[in-house]
Design an enzyme around this catalytic site. Structure first.
Site, PDB file in Angstrom:
ATOM      1  N   ALA A   1       0.811  -1.236   0.000  1.00 18.02           N
ATOM      2  CA  ALA A   1       0.000   0.000   0.000  1.00 18.02           C
ATOM      3  C   ALA A   1       0.837   1.277   0.000  1.00 18.02           C
ATOM      4  O   ALA A   1       0.391   2.316   0.456  1.00 18.02           O
ATOM      5  CB  ALA A   1      -0.957  -0.004   1.207  1.00 18.02           C
ATOM      6  N   ILE A   2       2.046   1.162  -0.525  1.00 11.63           N
ATOM      7  CA  ILE A   2       2.939   2.323  -0.523  1.00 11.63           C
ATOM      8  C   ILE A   2       2.885   3.040  -1.870  1.00 11.63           C
ATOM      9  O   ILE A   2       2.949   2.398  -2.927  1.00 11.63           O
ATOM     10  CB  ILE A   2       4.420   1.885  -0.292  1.00 11.63           C
ATOM     11  CG1 ILE A   2       4.535   0.922   0.897  1.00 11.63           C
ATOM     12  CG2 ILE A   2       5.332   3.098  -0.132  1.00 11.63           C
ATOM     13  CD1 ILE A   2       4.054   1.442   2.208  1.00 11.63           C
TER      14      ILE A   2
ATOM     15  N   HIS B   1       5.209   4.663  -3.794  1.00 12.37           N
ATOM     16  CA  HIS B   1       6.669   4.793  -3.774  1.00 12.37           C
ATOM     17  C   HIS B   1       7.108   6.109  -4.404  1.00 12.37           C
ATOM     18  O   HIS B   1       6.542   6.539  -5.417  1.00 12.37           O
ATOM     19  CB  HIS B   1       7.306   3.633  -4.543  1.00 12.37           C
ATOM     20  CG  HIS B   1       7.146   2.307  -3.864  1.00 12.37           C
ATOM     21  ND1 HIS B   1       7.786   2.014  -2.679  1.00 12.37           N
ATOM     22  CD2 HIS B   1       6.421   1.211  -4.184  1.00 12.37           C
ATOM     23  CE1 HIS B   1       7.454   0.776  -2.308  1.00 12.37           C
ATOM     24  NE2 HIS B   1       6.623   0.266  -3.202  1.00 12.37           N
TER      25      HIS B   1
ATOM     26  N   ILE C   1       3.011  -6.311 -14.146  1.00 12.21           N
ATOM     27  CA  ILE C   1       2.958  -5.078 -13.346  1.00 12.21           C
ATOM     28  C   ILE C   1       3.178  -5.451 -11.874  1.00 12.21           C
ATOM     29  O   ILE C   1       2.237  -5.541 -11.096  1.00 12.21           O
ATOM     30  CB  ILE C   1       1.626  -4.322 -13.559  1.00 12.21           C
ATOM     31  CG1 ILE C   1       1.276  -4.203 -15.048  1.00 12.21           C
ATOM     32  CG2 ILE C   1       1.711  -2.954 -12.897  1.00 12.21           C
ATOM     33  CD1 ILE C   1       2.176  -3.304 -15.858  1.00 12.21           C
TER      34      ILE C   1
ATOM     35  N   CYS D   1     -16.141  -3.398  16.488  1.00 11.38           N
ATOM     36  CA  CYS D   1     -14.704  -3.104  16.564  1.00 11.38           C
ATOM     37  C   CYS D   1     -14.367  -1.852  15.761  1.00 11.38           C
ATOM     38  O   CYS D   1     -13.609  -1.002  16.200  1.00 11.38           O
ATOM     39  CB  CYS D   1     -13.883  -4.264  16.012  1.00 11.38           C
ATOM     40  SG  CYS D   1     -14.139  -5.817  16.834  1.00 11.38           S
TER      41      CYS D   1
ATOM     42  N   CYS E   1     -12.045  -8.534  16.357  1.00 15.18           N
ATOM     43  CA  CYS E   1     -12.760  -9.832  16.380  1.00 15.18           C
ATOM     44  C   CYS E   1     -12.842 -10.462  14.996  1.00 15.18           C
ATOM     45  O   CYS E   1     -13.327 -11.585  14.852  1.00 15.18           O
ATOM     46  CB  CYS E   1     -14.135  -9.692  17.029  1.00 15.18           C
ATOM     47  SG  CYS E   1     -15.478  -9.287  15.902  1.00 15.18           S
TER      48      CYS E   1
HETATM   49  C1  LIG Z   1       3.563  -8.448  -1.952  1.00 12.59           C
HETATM   50  C2  LIG Z   1       3.329  -7.262  -2.840  1.00 12.59           C
HETATM   51  C3  LIG Z   1       3.671  -5.968  -2.416  1.00 12.59           C
HETATM   52  C4  LIG Z   1       3.476  -4.871  -3.247  1.00 12.59           C
HETATM   53  N1  LIG Z   1       3.664  -3.612  -2.758  1.00 12.59           N
HETATM   54  C5  LIG Z   1       3.435  -2.533  -3.549  1.00 12.59           C
HETATM   55  C6  LIG Z   1       3.557  -1.214  -3.042  1.00 12.59           C
HETATM   56  O1  LIG Z   1       3.739  -0.995  -1.854  1.00 12.59           O
HETATM   57  N2  LIG Z   1       3.412  -0.180  -3.903  1.00 12.59           N
HETATM   58  C7  LIG Z   1       3.197  -0.367  -5.232  1.00 12.59           C
HETATM   59  O2  LIG Z   1       3.157   0.602  -5.969  1.00 12.59           O
HETATM   60  N3  LIG Z   1       2.989  -1.609  -5.722  1.00 12.59           N
HETATM   61  C8  LIG Z   1       3.080  -2.690  -4.916  1.00 12.59           C
HETATM   62  N4  LIG Z   1       2.883  -3.948  -5.384  1.00 12.59           N
HETATM   63  C9  LIG Z   1       2.498  -4.124  -6.782  1.00 12.59           C
HETATM   64  C10 LIG Z   1       1.015  -3.900  -7.011  1.00 12.59           C
HETATM   65  O3  LIG Z   1       0.249  -4.527  -6.015  1.00 12.59           O
HETATM   66  C11 LIG Z   1       0.662  -4.465  -8.381  1.00 12.59           C
HETATM   67  O4  LIG Z   1       1.538  -3.909  -9.322  1.00 12.59           O
HETATM   68  C12 LIG Z   1      -0.743  -4.167  -8.807  1.00 12.59           C
HETATM   69  O5  LIG Z   1      -1.665  -4.507  -7.828  1.00 12.59           O
HETATM   70  C13 LIG Z   1      -1.013  -4.951 -10.091  1.00 12.59           C
HETATM   71  O6  LIG Z   1      -2.337  -4.760 -10.442  1.00 12.59           O
HETATM   72  P1  LIG Z   1      -2.961  -5.612 -11.615  1.00 12.59           P
HETATM   73  O7  LIG Z   1      -4.308  -5.028 -11.858  1.00 12.59           O
HETATM   74  O8  LIG Z   1      -2.004  -5.696 -12.757  1.00 12.59           O
HETATM   75  O9  LIG Z   1      -3.039  -7.096 -11.056  1.00 12.59           O
HETATM   76  P2  LIG Z   1      -4.133  -7.804 -10.144  1.00 12.59           P
HETATM   77  O10 LIG Z   1      -4.551  -6.955  -9.036  1.00 12.59           O
HETATM   78  O11 LIG Z   1      -3.564  -9.142  -9.798  1.00 12.59           O
HETATM   79  O12 LIG Z   1      -5.367  -7.955 -11.111  1.00 12.59           O
HETATM   80  C14 LIG Z   1      -5.402  -8.876 -12.161  1.00 12.59           C
HETATM   81  C15 LIG Z   1      -6.831  -9.353 -12.278  1.00 12.59           C
HETATM   82  O13 LIG Z   1      -6.956 -10.190 -13.428  1.00 12.59           O
HETATM   83  C16 LIG Z   1      -7.890 -11.194 -13.125  1.00 12.59           C
HETATM   84  N5  LIG Z   1      -7.696 -12.301 -14.070  1.00 12.59           N
HETATM   85  C17 LIG Z   1      -6.665 -13.157 -14.142  1.00 12.59           C
HETATM   86  N6  LIG Z   1      -6.871 -14.055 -15.134  1.00 12.59           N
HETATM   87  C18 LIG Z   1      -8.057 -13.747 -15.697  1.00 12.59           C
HETATM   88  C19 LIG Z   1      -8.817 -14.306 -16.752  1.00 12.59           C
HETATM   89  N7  LIG Z   1      -8.399 -15.389 -17.438  1.00 12.59           N
HETATM   90  N8  LIG Z   1     -10.010 -13.743 -17.077  1.00 12.59           N
HETATM   91  C20 LIG Z   1     -10.478 -12.654 -16.385  1.00 12.59           C
HETATM   92  N9  LIG Z   1      -9.788 -12.090 -15.363  1.00 12.59           N
HETATM   93  C21 LIG Z   1      -8.595 -12.626 -15.031  1.00 12.59           C
HETATM   94  C22 LIG Z   1      -7.567 -11.551 -11.688  1.00 12.59           C
HETATM   95  O14 LIG Z   1      -8.643 -12.218 -11.051  1.00 12.59           O
HETATM   96  C23 LIG Z   1      -7.274 -10.188 -11.089  1.00 12.59           C
HETATM   97  O15 LIG Z   1      -8.408  -9.586 -10.509  1.00 12.59           O
HETATM   98  C24 LIG Z   1       3.005  -5.060  -4.561  1.00 12.59           C
HETATM   99  C25 LIG Z   1       2.627  -6.350  -4.974  1.00 12.59           C
HETATM  100  C26 LIG Z   1       2.743  -7.420  -4.105  1.00 12.59           C
HETATM  101  C27 LIG Z   1       2.223  -8.759  -4.522  1.00 12.59           C
END
Ligand SMILES: Cc1cc2nc3c(=O)[nH]c(=O)nc-3n(C[C@H](O)[C@H](O)[C@H](O)COP(=O)(O)OP(=O)(O)OC[C@H]3O[C@@H](n4cnc5c(N)ncnc54)[C@H](O)[C@@H]3O)c2cc1C
Length: 479
Positions: free
Chosen positions: A46-47, A49, A338, A405, A440
């Protein structure tokens, strides 16, 4: 026929939908899960950056700094909790100092403002809970914290308020292209047989973005899941520090951090381990031990015993070392691999993807009636007593506390079931309202919420799930 179908409704898909919904376009978001934001977007640090970590010249560096600059405005427009608390990378000894100097230089090349190295006295005045031998730190005053799942709900909801459609439980399994040139379009078929047609596809499927690219005939990259485990401490530990505290990074990531959350808890983690299984969200004893050992080393007085929950997020790590954002074939756009800093970068990535789509020839005319803002989920909690009483006089459900809570009312829970994107299961209500997120963890309010949802949605209690896919809250009637 949709102009654009976005596969994957995490923060990236949501932000792209929001950006495109400014225009006269027919847009849909296809999401495999029972709610949006159930992937990396809800389980991360949740940062926001500052942008000193990414290698200069990469998309990560560019979009991190751009996104960090945009985030405060985006959160204000969307009613998302955001706090510019600053971040520090703490050094112990000469080796660490060298790394901090490199990070400072890298940050400056990336265009990060206000960065500097603080010496021991200033550092301990800033963060009195740090271990005695912490002797310097890179300070990034532009670092911030945000509520990542609220950001995802709000981006998707704002796109829906502007006409975008959301199809849940739509797990894309097959993509077929028909025709050529101006008349060409894609058919996307879900696992359950549903089909949609779209002239353009955006692949923002997180961990599965490699599989989606493969389905479209341009599978040139591979995603490896990298586990990140966390411990969340209750609000009695929330003021252990005011900044986000990092250790010097390694090649596996930014290391274990200690950070306040926008809701007043303390977050510890994440670990960083490459794994094979994209569905393995387990939290390990070994991972938690590693977190506790490092936190004790850095901030010995943090009470790790005040943990209220632990969880795991999987980073979608690509094999190019950078975000993969491109247009490899007509009408198909990747916003893939990403990993961090993807949350921070999300508004900048969305703007860039919209530009790629426009450059590919799609006509994009701005709407006259675009809705730019949205009411926060937490608006009621921010009112003073007199204002609350006025609301309760008109809508009595706001006078009835359900989650003791976190002090969440029936009105806020109903709002979560009514507002775009509607909560469809118990965790959906939890992530939108914080009901069940306190000490809780839903033991008291959970059954009330199940009953309320069943009544409001007009469905049997037995059909309600915790988090989609057969996770039924109740299996049979006992009396
Ligand atoms: C441990 C950790 C710490 C992090 N900390 C930070 C931070 O502090 N600051 C920062 O900037 N970034 C951080 N990140 C990175 C950030 O969380 C990600 O870059 C971001 O959430 C990516 O978003 P997204 O939408 O690409 O992926 P996701 O949120 O994974 O979304 C992808 C979506 O696609 C869907 N999907 C997959 N396959 C299919 C399919 N076949 N058909 C339909 N839907 C599908 C999934 O269900 C999901 O909802 C961190 C990540 C992690 C894991």
């Amino acid at each position: 026929m949709f102009d654009v179908a976005i596969i994957g409704a995490g923060v990236i898909g949501g932000m792209i939908a929001r950006e495109l919904s400014v225009y006269e376009l027919k847009i849909c978001m296809l999401e495999a899960e029972n709610d949006v934001g159930r992937g990396s977007s809800s389980a991360n640090s949740a940062i926001v950056h500052a942008g000193f970590d990414a290698k200069p010249g990469t998309l990560k560096a560019r979009f991190n700094v751009e996104g960090s600059g945009m985030m405060e405005r985006v959160c204000a427009d969307l009613g998302v909790k955001y706090k510019k608390n600053g971040s520090i990378v703490v050094g112990f000894g000469e080796e660490d100092r060298k790394t901090l100097e490199e990070l400072l230089e890298r940050g400056r090349r990336n265009g990060v403002r206000e960065l500097y190295i603080a010496e021991k006295e200033e550092l301990h005045a800033m963060e009195p809970g740090l271990a005695e031998d912490a002797d310097c730190a890179l300070v990034a005053p532009t670092g911030a914290i945000v509520c990542p799942y609220e950001l995802t709900f709000a981006a998707v909801g704002n796109a829906m308020d502007n006409g975008a459609e959301l199809l849940l439980n739509f797990e894309a399994e097959k993509i077929e292209e028909t025709g050529s040139g101006k008349d060409a379009y894609y058919t996307v078929e879900a696992k359950d047989g549903r089909k949609i047609e779209a002239r353009n596809i955006v692949n923002s499927a997180g961990l599965y973005s490699d599989a989606i690219a493969e389905m479209a005939g341009c599978g040139t990259f591979k995603i490896t899941p990298r586990r990140g485990e966390y411990m969340l401490l209750d609000k009695t530990s929330g003021n252990a520090c005011s900044c986000t505290i990092f250790r010097t990074p390694t090649k596996m990531g930014k290391g274990i951090l200690i950070s306040p959350t926008v809701d007043g808890n303390l977050l510890l983690g994440p670990t960083s381990v490459n794994i094979d299984d994209k569905e393995d969200f387990s939290v390990t004893a070994e991972g938690l031990d590693r977190i506790i050992a490092q936190v004790r080393r850095e901030m010995p007085k943090v009470n790790t015993g005040s943990v209220i929950t632990s969880f795991c997020g999987l980073r979608a790590v690509g094999d190019t070392g950078d975000f993969i954002i491109n247009n490899p074939k007509r009408g198909f756009f990747n916003a893939a691999a990403i990993e961090s800093p993807g949350l921070t970068s999300s508004p900048a990535i969305a703007r860039y993807v919209a530009e790629l789509i426009r450059d590919s020839g799609l006509e994009m005319k701005k709407k006259d009636n675009y809705i730019a803002t949205r009411r926060a989920y937490h608006w009621f909690r921010e009112l003073d007593k007199e204002e609350r009483n006025k609301v309760i006089a008109k809508e009595p459900e706001y006078g009835h506390v359900i989650c003791r809570c976190e002090n969440i009312t029936e009105g806020e829970i109903l709002n979560a079931i009514r507002q775009n994107p509607r909560a469809t299961d118990i965790d959906g209500v939890k992530m939108r309202t914080r009901a069940q997120m306190g000490r809780c963890q839903g033991g008291f309010c959970g059954p009330h919420i199940v009953k309320m949802m069943a009544e409001f949605m007009g469905v049997p209690i037995l059909s309600l799930t915790k988090k989609g896919k057969g996770s039924f809250m109740n299996i049979q009637k006992t009396k």
